[in-house]
Scaffold this active site. Structure first.
Site, short mmCIF file in Angstrom:
data_model
loop_
_atom_site.label_atom_id
_atom_site.label_comp_id
_atom_site.label_asym_id
_atom_site.label_seq_id
_atom_site.Cartn_x
_atom_site.Cartn_y
_atom_site.Cartn_z
N HIS A 1 0.87 -1.18 0.00
CA HIS A 1 0.00 0.00 0.00
C HIS A 1 0.90 1.23 0.00
CE1 HIS A 1 -3.10 2.83 1.06
NE2 HIS A 1 -4.00 1.90 0.93
N ARG B 1 -5.36 10.55 -1.31
CA ARG B 1 -4.89 10.90 -2.67
C ARG B 1 -6.09 11.18 -3.56
NH1 ARG B 1 -2.36 6.31 -4.42
NH2 ARG B 1 -2.82 5.21 -2.50
#
Ligand SMILES: Cc1cc2nc3c(=O)[nH]c(=O)nc-3n(C[C@H](O)[C@H](O)[C@H](O)COP(=O)(O)OP(=O)(O)OC[C@H]3O[C@@H](n4cnc5c(N)ncnc54)[C@H](O)[C@@H]3O)c2cc1C
Length: 163
Positions: A81, A101
């Site tokens: 991740h 994000r």
């Protein structure tokens, strides 16, 4: 619940016919007899220094199967991740959701450069996990990481988080 399998049993023909386990609360052993055994013991993130995986994610199942004679394939296909906490130590290993994000968080190196421009100029921080994780890793190994070991920065309008 609270039961750990430590070994698979095979019969004389080499077929898996059960397992040995212990209950963590009492320490008592259990012998399971089974016509078939399905391994569903998850991954092995705990083999890494920083991980968001539960403490049980040690790859026990792969080892149990291997010891029983199974062939393990694609062992290198671990997904990393791209964003998580590494500092301060109290939050080390906590996942920072992909949502940061998605909501406009940008990744920067120690030179302040938004480095995803060099790896996926089209999708930038919204690129796939493997691409972003490899970009982070490249920035760190090439000496453009954050002062906290093995990290870069994710930032939005204010404040920064090591990732
Ligand atoms: C922090 C975090 C956030 C995530 N967020 C998402 C998300 O938003 N969306 C998404 O799709 N996926 C997410 N994932 C990924 C997802 O959780 C995993 O891909 C999924 O849980 C894997 O399922 P599994 O059944 O293969 O293994 P696991 O869910 O890991 O289950 C394995 C089980 O086997 C048990 N076990 C292991 N060894 C033994 C043993 N020797 N004896 C007995 N039992 C044993 C473990 O205790 C565990 O209960 C996230 C993962 C993490 C770590």
């Amino acid at each position: 619940m609270e039961t750990t399998v430590t070994r698979l049993f095979k019969n004389d023909e080499g077929r898996v016919v059960g397992a040995l386990a212990y209950t963590r609360e009492s320490g008592r052993f259990i012998h399971f007899k089974a016509k078939a055994v399905v391994m569903a013991t998850g991954g092995w993130g705990r083999n890494y220094k920083v991980t968001s995986n539960s403490w049980e994610g040690t790859g026990d199942g792969a080892v149990l199967a291997y010891d029983a004679g199974a062939e393990l394939v694609d062992m290198e296909m671990v997904q990393f991740h791209p964003t998580g906490m590494v500092w301060p130590p109290g939050v080390r290993g906590l996942l920072v959701t992909e949502g940061v994000r998605g909501e406009g968080g940008v990744l920067r190196n120690s030179e302040g450069e938004r480095y995803m421009e060099n790896y996926d100029p089209e999708k930038m921080e919204l690129s796939t996990r493997d691409v972003v994780a490899r970009a982070n890793y490249t920035e760190v190994t090439e000496g453009r990481g954050a002062p906290t070991a093995g990290s870069t920065w994710i930032s939005r309008t204010s404040g920064t988080t090591a990732s």
